[in-house]
Design a protein around this motif. Structure first.
Motif, PDB file in Angstrom:
ATOM      1  N   GLN A   1       0.835  -1.203   0.000  1.00 15.58           N
ATOM      2  CA  GLN A   1       0.000   0.000   0.000  1.00 15.58           C
ATOM      3  C   GLN A   1       0.871   1.255   0.000  1.00 15.58           C
ATOM      4  OE1 GLN A   1      -3.075   0.047  -0.519  1.00 15.58           O
ATOM      5  NE2 GLN A   1      -4.092  -1.747   0.347  1.00 15.58           N
TER       6      GLN A   1
ATOM      7  N   ALA B   1       1.339   4.261  -2.821  1.00 17.31           N
ATOM      8  CA  ALA B   1       1.233   5.670  -2.472  1.00 17.31           C
ATOM      9  C   ALA B   1       2.477   6.461  -2.843  1.00 17.31           C
ATOM     10  CB  ALA B   1       0.948   5.814  -0.977  1.00 17.31           C
TER      11      ALA B   1
ATOM     12  N   PRO C   1       1.541   5.729  -8.103  1.00 15.09           N
ATOM     13  CA  PRO C   1       0.232   6.267  -7.712  1.00 15.09           C
ATOM     14  C   PRO C   1      -0.615   6.711  -8.908  1.00 15.09           C
ATOM     15  CG  PRO C   1       1.930   7.081  -6.231  1.00 15.09           C
ATOM     16  CD  PRO C   1       2.641   6.355  -7.335  1.00 15.09           C
TER      17      PRO C   1
END
Length: 548
Positions: A301, A305, A412
């Motif tokens: 994750q 990002a 991202p």
């Protein structure tokens, strides 16, 4: 009051041995007046608020995890002194921001019980699991341990399965309490149909689980420490199963199936012994495996990002292009994911991991994210992975691939594009007749125009809510009275003014549609002959569908 995970405390390893086996940075030794060579019999959760009669309370050799107690709290001294009177080997408290008070340190130095602190970021459940796993692994196996099991790396479930297979002379499958496959032994022979289905699906088929539950097999398995036999029938080979339990808690089960030849004569005794020897391995998997999986998903994750450090944490190649795939699964409900959608995402995660080395995944609710590395000269690395979505047997899946990016810092942007693709596919599905929706996949390039429209609508939506006009009035009227003027206008716009085509889509007579369009003009001023009104109607109705 404390809650123990073993049937009876007894002599065990030293505190130093336990601390050496758990991860560095989990606990700190503040004061150990008798050193860390003191024996430990068990590790328990301790609630000081439940102490009723200190004369009746004994904690000899226990490591007490003082849940809710911080070393700087005034009651910390009383907790430590009570534990010392009860004979505890150690007390673990939360470190907190201020650290231990002088009074607590002085009390610890005058007693016999070691004082330890739990570092920030460590949960009590995780600390308990790690210490108990270390405790189990430290107890000598003696004659109760089958050859080779104690020598395995802690948590090596495939190695455990192969070792037990050699002992029982059959094929071994290790499962969790929900009948999901944790590991299986190598296959020297063609497996029977049930073993093949179980390994391919990574769980026992649901219908087979229902059969075993209804026959009472699971009730027998979970309520005995002995081996339970499942006789052979015309479909499947003979099977033996034993529950792996830690005190009252069932950690999983070990299954042995005849693998092209009868099971060994002493298979029952070997499997019974393996069930006991497997406890530290399954306990380790339960505690460390989950923690490691959570940490890895968190790193993925962070990578999505834009974190550069996360690339190192997940072992992803920095010098290769990557693309992001997002898959979203539904089982017909609009709230939390259900069993079907959970299963779909699990299958897709397995397929992604098998698709290409270096492909990493992470879950977020009903979404699965996959970071897919590109081969040399490959323009669309997620294309083949997207194709596997169509083979998913259950549920409705929307999957989208973002564009390939050369720099991990641009991931991202690829993720955002993939999420937009999923939104486009989901909105398309809402315009289909009931029951017609199915799995849909696309790359960003295939839906770029619709994706750009969604981006524009995201920017316009806050402004739209602050203004009013004919379209607003029509939408509010439909919501209040259940009328379908907005649907009629939208169908007319989508059909480029072809009344017959729009009527077919709405499943109404063309005259009915003409009447609704005329009334929309008369009641609200929505005149589709005006280009500005057509534009506003298209924008307003698209935004209206978002809010139901």
């Amino acid at each position: 009051m404390y809650v123990s995970g073993t049937d009876r405390p007894g002599p065990g390893p030293t505190l130093a041995q336990l601390l050496a086996l758990i991860a560095a940075g989990t606990l700190d030794v503040v004061v150990a007046p008798c050193g860390t060579g003191v024996p430990v019999s068990d590790v328990v959760l301790h609630d000081p608020g439940e102490e009723r009669d200190e004369e009746m309370w004994a904690a000899t050799g226990l490591v007490l995890l003082a849940v809710g107690v911080e070393v700087a709290a005034p009651e910390a001294v009383d907790v430590l002194r009570a534990a010392d009177r009860a004979g505890a080997a150690a007390v673990v408290m939360r470190h907190g921001a201020r650290g231990p008070r002088t009074a607590l340190l002085e009390a610890a130095e005058r007693g016999r019980t070691a004082l330890l602190t739990r570092r920030p970021g460590q949960g009590w459940t995780e600390v308990l699991g790690r210490l108990r796993t270390a405790l189990l692994h430290s107890v000598p196996g003696g004659s109760a341990d089958p050859a080779g099991v104690s020598g395995l790396r802690l948590g090596d479930l495939p190695g455990l399965a192969n070792t037990v297979a050699d002992l029982v002379g059959g094929a071994i499958t290790i499962e969790d309490p929900q009948s999901r496959v944790l590991a299986y032994s190598r296959m020297d022979h063609e497996p029977d149909p049930m073993r093949r289905l179980t390994i391919l699906g990574q769980e026992v088929p649901r219908w087979r689980v229902a059969e075993l539950r209804e026959s009472g097999f699971f009730q027998a398995l979970w309520n005995t420490d002995d081996v339970v036999r499942l006789p052979a029938d015309e479909r499947y080979a003979e099977r033996l199963a034993v529950a792996v339990r830690h005190g009252w808690e069932v950690l999983g089960s070990i299954w042995a199936a005849a693998d092209g030849r009868p099971l060994a004569e002493d298979a029952v005794a070997a499997l019974r012994t393996a069930g006991r020897a497997a406890v530290p391995h399954l306990s380790h998997h339960r505690t460390w495996g989950r923690a490691a999986a959570r940490a890895r998903e968190g790193a993925v994750q962070a990578l999505l990002a834009g974190s550069a450090q996360a690339a190192h944490d997940v072992g992803i190649a920095r010098d290769r292009p990557h693309a992001v795939m997002v898959a979203e699964a539904y089982d017909g409900r609009d709230t939390a994911p259900g069993d079907a959608s959970e299963r779909v995402l699990d299958v897709l995660a397995l397929q992604a991991a098998a698709y290409r080395p270096g492909c990493v995944t992470a879950r977020s609710g009903r979404r699965l994210y996959a970071v897919v590395p590109a081969a040399d000269g490959e323009a669309d690395p997620a294309r083949t992975l997207l194709a596997t979505v169509r083979s998913v047997p259950r549920g409705v899946v929307f999957a989208g691939a973002g564009p390939v990016v050369a720099d991990l810092a641009e991931l991202p942007a690829s993720r955002d594009a993939a999420e937009l693709v999923v939104r486009v596919l989901r909105e398309r599905a809402t315009r289909l007749p009931a029951g017609a929706a199915g799995s849909a996949v696309a790359s960003y390039e295939e839906v770029e125009s619709e994706a750009v429209v969604l981006r524009l609508l995201d920017r316009v939506e806050p402004l739209w809510g602050t203004v009013s006009g004919p379209v607003h009035a029509m939408v509010e009227h439909d919501r209040a009275h259940g009328s379908r003027y907005g649907d009629s206008v939208a169908a007319h716009l989508d059909a480029f003014g072809d009344t017959a085509a729009a009527a077919r889509r709405l499943n109404v007579h063309p005259n009915t549609l003409r009447y609704r369009l005329r009334r929309a003009r008369e009641l609200f001023g929505v005149d589709l002959a005006d280009p500005a009104v057509r534009l506003l109607a298209d924008v307003g109705l698209r935004l209206g569908r978002r809010t139901g």
